[in-house]
Scaffold this motif. Structure first.
Motif, PDB file in Angstrom:
ATOM      1  N   ASN A 249      -0.122  -7.120   0.605  1.00 32.22           N
ATOM      2  CA  ASN A 249       0.105  -6.912  -0.828  1.00 32.22           C
ATOM      3  C   ASN A 249      -0.958  -5.955  -1.378  1.00 32.22           C
ATOM      4  O   ASN A 249      -2.148  -6.272  -1.382  1.00 32.22           O
ATOM      5  CB  ASN A 249       0.049  -8.253  -1.557  1.00 32.22           C
ATOM      6  N   TYR A 250      -0.538  -4.815  -1.860  1.00 43.43           N
ATOM      7  CA  TYR A 250      -1.455  -3.780  -2.342  1.00 43.43           C
ATOM      8  C   TYR A 250      -1.523  -3.712  -3.865  1.00 43.43           C
ATOM      9  O   TYR A 250      -2.051  -2.750  -4.420  1.00 43.43           O
ATOM     10  CB  TYR A 250      -1.031  -2.406  -1.803  1.00 43.43           C
ATOM     11  N   SER A 251      -1.021  -4.729  -4.565  1.00 42.23           N
ATOM     12  CA  SER A 251      -0.934  -4.661  -6.021  1.00 42.23           C
ATOM     13  C   SER A 251      -2.305  -4.568  -6.691  1.00 42.23           C
ATOM     14  O   SER A 251      -2.425  -4.039  -7.793  1.00 42.23           O
ATOM     15  CB  SER A 251      -0.179  -5.877  -6.561  1.00 42.23           C
ATOM     16  N   ARG A 253      -4.934  -2.967  -5.374  1.00 39.87           N
ATOM     17  CA  ARG A 253      -5.677  -1.838  -4.811  1.00 39.87           C
ATOM     18  C   ARG A 253      -5.284  -0.530  -5.502  1.00 39.87           C
ATOM     19  O   ARG A 253      -4.130  -0.362  -5.928  1.00 39.87           O
ATOM     20  CB  ARG A 253      -5.396  -1.702  -3.311  1.00 39.87           C
ATOM     21  N   PHE A 255      -4.662   2.142  -4.109  1.00 40.56           N
ATOM     22  CA  PHE A 255      -3.980   2.944  -3.092  1.00 40.56           C
ATOM     23  C   PHE A 255      -2.866   2.094  -2.510  1.00 40.56           C
ATOM     24  O   PHE A 255      -2.853   0.865  -2.645  1.00 40.56           O
ATOM     25  CB  PHE A 255      -4.957   3.391  -1.994  1.00 40.56           C
ATOM     26  N   ASP A 256      -1.920   2.769  -1.861  1.00 45.37           N
ATOM     27  CA  ASP A 256      -0.830   2.031  -1.216  1.00 45.37           C
ATOM     28  C   ASP A 256      -1.038   2.046   0.300  1.00 45.37           C
ATOM     29  O   ASP A 256      -2.016   2.622   0.806  1.00 45.37           O
ATOM     30  CB  ASP A 256       0.531   2.612  -1.600  1.00 45.37           C
ATOM     31  N   MET A 257      -0.111   1.413   1.028  1.00 42.69           N
ATOM     32  CA  MET A 257      -0.279   1.298   2.471  1.00 42.69           C
ATOM     33  C   MET A 257      -0.289   2.665   3.142  1.00 42.69           C
ATOM     34  O   MET A 257      -1.105   2.920   4.048  1.00 42.69           O
ATOM     35  CB  MET A 257       0.823   0.429   3.065  1.00 42.69           C
ATOM     36  N   GLN A 259      -1.226   5.592   1.908  1.00 45.85           N
ATOM     37  CA  GLN A 259      -2.494   6.273   1.659  1.00 45.85           C
ATOM     38  C   GLN A 259      -3.623   5.656   2.476  1.00 45.85           C
ATOM     39  O   GLN A 259      -4.495   6.372   2.978  1.00 45.85           O
ATOM     40  CB  GLN A 259      -2.826   6.205   0.169  1.00 45.85           C
ATOM     41  N   ARG A 260      -3.578   4.336   2.623  1.00 40.39           N
ATOM     42  CA  ARG A 260      -4.629   3.688   3.420  1.00 40.39           C
ATOM     43  C   ARG A 260      -4.559   4.126   4.883  1.00 40.39           C
ATOM     44  O   ARG A 260      -5.584   4.446   5.503  1.00 40.39           O
ATOM     45  CB  ARG A 260      -4.509   2.172   3.331  1.00 40.39           C
ATOM     46  N   SER A 345      -4.354  -4.884   3.456  1.00 41.36           N
ATOM     47  CA  SER A 345      -4.822  -4.250   2.214  1.00 41.36           C
ATOM     48  C   SER A 345      -6.291  -4.541   1.929  1.00 41.36           C
ATOM     49  O   SER A 345      -6.665  -5.094   0.894  1.00 41.36           O
ATOM     50  CB  SER A 345      -3.973  -4.736   1.033  1.00 41.36           C
TER      51      SER A 345
END
Length: 619
Positions: A249-251, A253, A255-257, A259-260, A345
């Motif tokens: 769950n990147y909510s 952060r 950045f998103d998956m 971008q990571r 995340s």
């Protein structure tokens, strides 16, 4: 001859351990940092009834709670928070033990490749790995004892696998299976209880089996054993991450998956560069300003890094038969950080993630160096002299950085200069200024000529705390009516409430704190109302309004935790209401029963409250 060689090797190990101690010892008298505080503050409760096991089992860093590491911290509770060096000395001892394990595993691997002088080559690997300045963040950052212990059990598991491999080669199937199953199983269990990274131990064993041990004799039913004991834990991990965990769950952060993943390609090359040729000012804890990759060409180094990893992975996969060492070194480095540097995340960059992965890199460097000397014996003096000078250069950086750790304010200033956009460096600098009694300077550092609304939540929270004792230009009450939920603000308000009415918080009248909480409660966009209700209950208790405290406590939703019930029990007992306390205890019992094995952390406290209720005097 063999006895003399073993004695010399043992002396070499002792000298190496002494050198490592001298290099890292300069940083032992440093401070607690970052996640040390939220993770270790529970140690203050160890002296309370059931407090030891509560501290051991309460950690919320993961689903399992890392109880083995927290157990080790609970044993040192008397040193919290006054003696950081006591915790760091234990970390250093673990690092020294891990150095011995690296030497043992390396010797086993060199013997597997039939290289002469395997003991001295193993010592070179261990020394190259252990003195790296990149590992200062694992040893001197107290909470990363989690990473140290996970690496300990992973290395032990690898060593036991290699011993079982020797037994298999001798045709001793039963002894090999028994040693592998019991040893590997125990290491996997204890490693995961220290930190979840150890769940990757099966991947390292599968890597060894497919590369350096590829041609070794295998016992009957080996494939079925692999499926049951090596592949199955990995499949269970994948299912847990996808279906039962919030790890993807990147909510929360920026950045998103995607971008990571793009950024981590650059980060992993950056780790390698800092390990092989460390630059002092770039080392440390403050990499929260590492630039994100917003696309394949933003920055262009993203595409270069991705292409580099694609080539290395292709060579490793395609060349496992012909270039097993390349496959092993590449695979070890990538697989050992698969959890922390891929889809989960987490934050982008932390040096402690390289602690175990760099073992494979160091082994590969020494292996290829030895192969070079076998092919070019005339270069022996040049190579050995160059290696010795290289170790001295690395050691000098480690020594200098370790001593910098012992000067937290100077370290924060240097890191802020190198990482001007690092919030962690700025917060750390403010913390050190406050310790020196320079509150005004800490406020100026945090404000940094910005208005309140321009500040990140972490700095707003720290300024709220500082406003207890320092003059801070706080926003007008209307500001709180429009903000969204922030964990940092909630944490700071909870600490602020704990200081209200004491000499530590002379500038905050209780009425002002109450009005701030009411404003947050009325904010329709604020999703943290349950936490605000809980704080309002604490505030009502502080002023002696027990009915309001009960009302606010019942309105708080603690997401399955029994915190509200503990408060209601305390309120009931303070008024002699044993029946009300018993009802709240029953509600706490129901909540705790739904927590499964994690309920163990609350059982001692539950027992203590039951004893208080049964022994409470009548009204």
């Amino acid at each position: 001859m063999a006895v003399r060689r073993d004695i010399l090797f043992a002396l070499g190990l002792i000298v190496a351990l002494c050198a490592i101690t001298a290099l890292f010892g300069g940083g032992l008298k440093s401070d607690f940092y970052l996640d040390d505080f939220p993770n270790l503050s529970v140690l203050s409760s160890v002296s309370m009834p059931g407090g030891f096991w509560f501290a051991t089992l309460q950690n919320a860093s993961s689903a399992l709670g890392r109880p083995l590491t927290m157990f080790s911290f609970a044993l040192q509770a008397e040193s919290w928070p006054s003696d950081p060096a006591a915790f760091k000395r234990i970390n250093l001892l673990i690092h020294l033990f891990n150095t011995l394990l690296v030497a043992m595993v390396s010797q086993q691997l060199f013997a597997l490749r039939k290289l002469p002088n395997s003991q001295w080559l193993a010592l070179a690997v261990a020394l190259l790995w252990a003195i790296a300045p990149l590992h200062l963040s694992s040893v001197l950052y107290v909470i990363q004892r989690m990473s140290l212990l996970a690496a300990t059990f992973s290395l032990l598991g690898v060593a036991l696998y290699l011993r079982a491999d020797q037994l298999f080669a001798q045709g001793r199937w039963r002894a090999g299976y028994l040693r592998l199953t019991l040893g590997y199983g125990a290491c996997l269990l204890f490693g995961v209880l220290a930190k979840e990274n150890a769940i990757l131990l099966p991947t390292l064993l599968l890597l060894l089996d497919g590369t350096l041990c590829r041609q070794r004799l295998r016992p009957p039913a080996w494939k079925r054993y692999q499926l049951a004991f090596l592949w199955l834990p990995l499949v269970m991990l994948a299912l847990y991450l996808v279906f039962f965990s919030q790890a993807l769950n990147y909510s929360s952060r920026p950045f998103d998956m995607g971008q990571r993943l793009l950024t981590e390609g650059r980060v992993m090359f950056h780790y390698l560069a800092q390990f092989l040729w460390p630059v002092g000012p770039e080392l440390g804890l403050y990499h929260d300003d590492f630039p994100l990759s917003r696309g394949w060409l933003y920055p262009v180094s993203t595409l270069i890094a991705a292409s580099g990893w694609l080539l290395l992975i292709s060579a490793a996969l395609g060349g496992s038969r012909h270039w097993p060492v390349l496959s092993f070194v590449t695979g070890w480095y990538l697989l050992a950080q698969l959890l922390e540097s891929s889809v989960i995340s987490l934050e982008i960059y932390f040096e402690h993630r390289t602690y175990l992965p760099m073992v494979g890199v160091c082994w590969g460097i020494i292996f290829w160096g030895e192969r070079l000397l076998q092919q070019r014996p005339s270069m022996k003096r040049l190579v050995l002299t160059g290696f010795a000078l290289y170790l001295l250069a690395i050691a000098s950086v480690t020594w200098q950085q370790a001593h910098l750790w012992s000067q937290p304010l100077l370290m924060a200033a240097e890191k802020m200069e190198q990482h001007p956009n690092s919030e962690r460096a700025r917060l750390s600098g403010a913390q050190q200024l406050l310790k020196r009694g320079e509150g005004d300077a800490a406020v100026r550092l945090l404000l940094h000529d910005k208005s309140w609304s321009q500040l990140p939540a972490s700095r707003q929270g720290r300024l709220l705390l500082l406003s207890c004792s320092e003059e801070v230009p706080l926003p007008n009450p209307g500001y709180w009516q429009g903000i969204t939920y922030s964990r940092e603000i909630i944490d700071s308000l909870q600490q602020l409430l704990g200081a209200l009415g004491t000499n530590n918080c002379p500038r905050w009248p209780i009425e002002n704190a109450s009005q701030l909480l009411v404003t947050l409660q009325e904010n329709p966009a604020y999703s943290g109302r349950h936490a605000v209700h809980f704080m309002q209950a604490k505030l009502a208790l502080l002023v002696g309004d027990l009915e309001e405290a009960k009302t606010q406590a019942r309105a708080a939703n603690q997401n399955g935790r029994p915190d509200v019930e503990w408060m209601l029990i305390d309120i009931a007992l303070s008024t002699g209401d044993r029946e009300g306390a018993a009802i709240a205890l029953e509600q706490a019992q129901q909540k705790i029963d739904r927590l499964g094995w994690r309920s163990l952390r609350y059982r001692p406290l539950l027992k203590a409250y039951r004893q208080r209720i049964n022994g409470a005097p009548p009204p």
